[in-house]
Design an enzyme around this catalytic site. Structure first.
Site, PDB file in Angstrom:
ATOM      1  N   SER A  10      37.930  37.582  35.778  1.00 40.94           N
ATOM      2  CA  SER A  10      37.675  38.748  36.613  1.00 40.94           C
ATOM      3  C   SER A  10      36.236  39.258  36.484  1.00 40.94           C
ATOM      4  O   SER A  10      35.454  38.783  35.668  1.00 40.94           O
ATOM      5  CB  SER A  10      38.632  39.873  36.206  1.00 40.94           C
ATOM      6  N   SER A  11      35.957  40.269  37.258  1.00 38.57           N
ATOM      7  CA  SER A  11      34.638  40.880  37.236  1.00 38.57           C
ATOM      8  C   SER A  11      34.417  41.729  35.986  1.00 38.57           C
ATOM      9  O   SER A  11      33.347  42.276  35.795  1.00 38.57           O
ATOM     10  CB  SER A  11      34.425  41.725  38.493  1.00 38.57           C
TER      11      SER A  11
END
Length: 147
Positions: free
Chosen positions: A72-73
């Site tokens: 994920s970010s």
């Protein structure tokens, strides 16, 4: 030991600067990408991802050599936390440039390079001594450590 007396590097690799600066230290190498969110304990700089070849190993104060970031970010936030806890890598070399890896390098503010003329994951082994001069676009490697 004076700089002139030091042994010449065994390998020199050229690449592109992501974050400038100069650093050196012992390499920690993995052939697997690293997940920041859920894959790293930021309080120890330790890989905790299940089935990762570095599970239980800390990259704190090492030159982290890896293909790149996955997941994920949240990657940059987790790696920024390693900096705040004193458990960040000294520098990073990665072969797959993603926004996650690049932003992680920027928030860490450690010398980081990519786009190499030779794959550092294959050329460098854990325990080798590595000097990153990102401003010159050069990585020097002393196999087995620096004597």
């Amino acid at each position: 030991m004076a700089t002139a007396e030091l042994k010449a590097p065994d390998i020199v690799i050229r690449g592109r600067k992501v974050v400038g600066g100069v650093t050196e230290g012992e390499a920690l190498v993995t052939s697997q990408t690293i997940s920041g969110w859920g894959g790293v304990n930021p309080l120890k700089g330790e890989v905790i991802e299940s089935h990762h070849e570095l599970k239980g190993v800390s990259f704190a104060n090492k030159i982290l050599v890896f293909p790149g970031a996955k997941g994920s970010s949240g990657w940059s936030g987790v790696f920024h936390m390693t900096k705040l806890t004193g458990c960040a890598p000294l520098g990073m070399l990665f072969t797959i440039t993603t926004t996650k890896a690049a932003l992680g390098a920027v928030v860490l503010r450690v010398p980081t390079m990519t786009d190499f003329d030779r794959d550092p994951v294959e050329a460098i082994a854990t325990g080798d001594w590595v000097r990153i001069d990102a401003d010159k676009g050069e990585v020097q490697i002393w196999k087995g450590g620096r004597a």
